[in-house]
Design a protein around this motif. Structure first.
Motif, PDB file in Angstrom:
ATOM      1  N   LEU A 156       0.849  -1.182   0.000  1.00 49.85           N
ATOM      2  CA  LEU A 156       0.000   0.000   0.000  1.00 49.85           C
ATOM      3  C   LEU A 156       0.886   1.234   0.000  1.00 49.85           C
ATOM      4  CD1 LEU A 156      -2.510  -1.150   2.777  1.00 49.85           C
ATOM      5  CD2 LEU A 156      -2.847  -1.277   0.300  1.00 49.85           C
ATOM      6  N   GLU A 212       1.367   7.254   6.532  1.00 50.60           N
ATOM      7  CA  GLU A 212       1.041   6.239   7.519  1.00 50.60           C
ATOM      8  C   GLU A 212       0.704   6.913   8.834  1.00 50.60           C
ATOM      9  OE1 GLU A 212       4.214   3.331   7.231  1.00 50.60           O
ATOM     10  OE2 GLU A 212       3.435   2.451   9.070  1.00 50.60           O
ATOM     11  N   GLU A 261      -1.880  -3.063  10.059  1.00 48.76           N
ATOM     12  CA  GLU A 261      -1.744  -4.030  11.153  1.00 48.76           C
ATOM     13  C   GLU A 261      -2.562  -3.543  12.337  1.00 48.76           C
ATOM     14  OE1 GLU A 261       1.969  -4.051  13.186  1.00 48.76           O
ATOM     15  OE2 GLU A 261       2.126  -1.876  13.186  1.00 48.76           O
TER      16      GLU A 261
HETATM   17  P1  AMP Z   1       4.301  -3.536  10.785  1.00 52.46           P
HETATM   18  O1  AMP Z   1       5.310  -4.253  11.641  1.00 52.46           O
HETATM   19  O2  AMP Z   1       3.201  -4.406  10.286  1.00 52.46           O
HETATM   20  O3  AMP Z   1       3.889  -2.232  11.393  1.00 52.46           O
HETATM   21  O4  AMP Z   1       5.104  -3.081   9.496  1.00 52.46           O
HETATM   22  C1  AMP Z   1       6.238  -2.283   9.591  1.00 52.46           C
HETATM   23  C2  AMP Z   1       6.186  -1.244   8.535  1.00 52.46           C
HETATM   24  O5  AMP Z   1       6.207  -1.844   7.255  1.00 52.46           O
HETATM   25  C3  AMP Z   1       4.916  -0.425   8.542  1.00 52.46           C
HETATM   26  O6  AMP Z   1       4.979   0.601   9.465  1.00 52.46           O
HETATM   27  C4  AMP Z   1       4.872   0.067   7.120  1.00 52.46           C
HETATM   28  O7  AMP Z   1       5.713   1.182   6.949  1.00 52.46           O
HETATM   29  C5  AMP Z   1       5.430  -1.091   6.350  1.00 52.46           C
HETATM   30  N1  AMP Z   1       4.340  -1.915   5.801  1.00 52.46           N
HETATM   31  C6  AMP Z   1       3.714  -2.948   6.387  1.00 52.46           C
HETATM   32  N2  AMP Z   1       2.745  -3.447   5.598  1.00 52.46           N
HETATM   33  C7  AMP Z   1       2.755  -2.715   4.478  1.00 52.46           C
HETATM   34  C8  AMP Z   1       1.995  -2.726   3.265  1.00 52.46           C
HETATM   35  N3  AMP Z   1       1.028  -3.611   3.051  1.00 52.46           N
HETATM   36  N4  AMP Z   1       2.306  -1.812   2.337  1.00 52.46           N
HETATM   37  C9  AMP Z   1       3.288  -0.912   2.526  1.00 52.46           C
HETATM   38  N5  AMP Z   1       4.039  -0.845   3.639  1.00 52.46           N
HETATM   39  C10 AMP Z   1       3.792  -1.729   4.612  1.00 52.46           C
END
Ligand code: AMP
Ligand code: GLY
Length: 431
Positions: free
Chosen positions: A195, A199, A290
């Motif tokens: 995506l 954020e 998330e």
């Molecule tokens: P999370 O540990 O799930 O917070 O993921 C760490 C970081 O990865 C997030 O803060 C986003 O910057 C990036 N991220 C996670 N999922 C996505 C996605 N579907 N598309 C783009 N960036 C993502």
């Protein structure tokens, strides 16, 4: 329900937990805050006492809560929540703030969370889940865009690889499923639609049915200035965020938080605690990246100092299901926190080094929340990746940023890393 003079146990030892202990210790309803295991900051906090029980030691924590007859347990980190600490405490008739294991599974398994979101039509990116490496690699080849690769389980925030090329994604898949770089957290892998957009983290107090969205704090996840370099747990945060205005909070409340609480209630696992929605503001609207089942770190170090209402009242309302009847007031101010990390963070750990200038930063008007710190011969030393979160409040965001950065400039330890642009890029574009 206990009235005045409560004894509260805070579980955890990071900056978030120092902020929780600091906030609770200021409540007129609280006599003492125990922190397990705490850090050098909570050790020095009036009305706080560190207890040497680790956040992973569920048996030890339940025994401690019972032995000390605490009135309430507030759980900081995700691991004990996912492992069922709140359920365990309930079995021993100890009141606790945080979701049950069944509800915390939304953070504990990204595969489960994705399936939940898709099943309930809550906006999120498409994804497929695999345990077999060949199947995952075949799916990767079938995709027209490079997906984000995620280990499904808890990996201390490190299990997400935002790959730029298909080769990088394939390497990440092999590292997770075959090399088990994240251990059992990588028994399952998600290939998720990438995506794009700004954020933002939206956090809400939840009582199973109703919720109250907190002031939004925007996190800086990358290590380097200008948002470059490796992802970290968070290098700083600020409020207000120009991208998270009232309209957005309302929309995320309606499209994400409300249906999530309704679905969890329908499934017999009502969500009580803090629900943290990591959102991407795409051109198609806000989508969930998330869920976390807890306060954010360092977002908490920005948000809790803005809370005007007694946190014990808010926590009680969440546990007792009376949030709708509880007024929660916030200071109409800006807040900034700047994280100071140790040398090598987030890749390598480093030896403890002495920290100086903490009093100077505090006398300059900052609140210095400790994270990875410990006392050696009575002197605060570094003891982890993220070491301190230096928070300042002011009427204007630019002034809060200046004050927090000035506080950081007064603190020294060998190899210290911090960003000088936290909240600043934003302050420039605001009136
Ligand atoms: P999370 O540990 O799930 O917070 O993921 C760490 C970081 O990865 C997030 O803060 C986003 O910057 C990036 N991220 C996670 N999922 C996505 C996605 N579907 N598309 C783009 N960036 C993502
Ligand atoms: N600051 C990100 C987190 O708490 O997950």
């Amino acid at each position: 329900m206990a009235t005045t003079g409560q004894r509260i146990l805070v579980v955890g030892g990071g900056g978030r937990e120092h902020a929780l202990a600091w906030t609770l210790a200021r409540s007129p309803r609280v006599a003492e805050v125990l922190v397990a295991p705490g850090n050098a900051g909570t050790a020095a906090e009036p009305r706080c006492r560190n207890v040497d029980v680790r956040a992973a030691d569920l048996d030890g924590l339940v025994a401690l809560a019972v032995a000390e007859s605490v009135d309430l347990v507030v759980v900081g980190p995700e691991d004990p929540l996912v492992e069922g600490l709140v359920d365990r405490l309930a079995e021993s008739d100890v009141r606790a703030f945080g979701p049950s294991a069944a509800a915390a599974r939304l953070e504990g398994s990204k595969a489960h969370c994705k399936e939940f979101l898709l099943r309930h039509g809550i906006p999120t990116g498409a994804a497929a889940t695999f345990t077999d490496v060949d199947a995952a690699l075949a799916h990767l080849r079938s995709l027209s865009a490079v997906p984000v690769v995620k280990a499904s389980g808890l990996a201390a925030g490190k299990g997400v690889i935002v790959a730029e090329t298909a080769d990088e994604a394939a390497t990440a898949i092999r590292e997770i499923l075959v090399d088990r770089r994240f251990g059992d957290a990588g028994a399952e892998v998600l290939l998720e639609e990438r995506l794009f957009g700004p954020e933002v983290s939206i956090l809400a107090f939840c009582d199973g049915t109703d919720f109250h969205v907190m002031p939004a704090a925007q996190d800086h996840k990358r290590l380097g200035e200008g948002d470059v370099g490796p992802n970290t747990g968070g290098m700083g945060a600020f409020h207000p965020s120009p991208i998270a205005d009232e309209a957005l909070l309302e929309r995320v409340g309606k499209e994400v938080i409300a249906p999530t609480l309704q679905a969890l209630r329908d499934e017999g696992r009502p969500y009580r605690g803090v629900l943290y929605a990591g959102m991407m503001l795409t051109t198609e609207g806000p989508k969930v990246i998330e869920f976390n089942c807890r306060f954010g770190d360092p977002e908490t170090q920005v948000v809790l100092p803005l809370l005007e209402t007694d946190l014990v009242d808010v926590v009680d309302a969440c546990i007792d299901g009376t949030l709708a009847a509880t007024e929660i007031r916030w200071r109409d101010q800006a807040a900034v926190t700047v994280v100071m990390a140790s040398a090598g963070y987030p890749v390598q750990s480093s030896e403890p080094v002495a920290i100086s200038g903490l009093e100077a930063a505090a006398s300059g008007g900052c609140t210095v929340f400790h994270a990875g710190t410990t006392l050696i011969d009575g002197v605060p030393h570094t003891a982890g990746g993220r070491v301190l979160a230096v928070t300042a409040l002011a009427d204007r965001l630019g002034d809060a940023a200046d004050a927090a950065h000035a506080g950081v400039a007064r603190i020294e330890f060998d190899g210290a890393q911090h960003r000088t642009d936290i909240a600043r890029a934003t302050a420039e574009v605001r009136p």
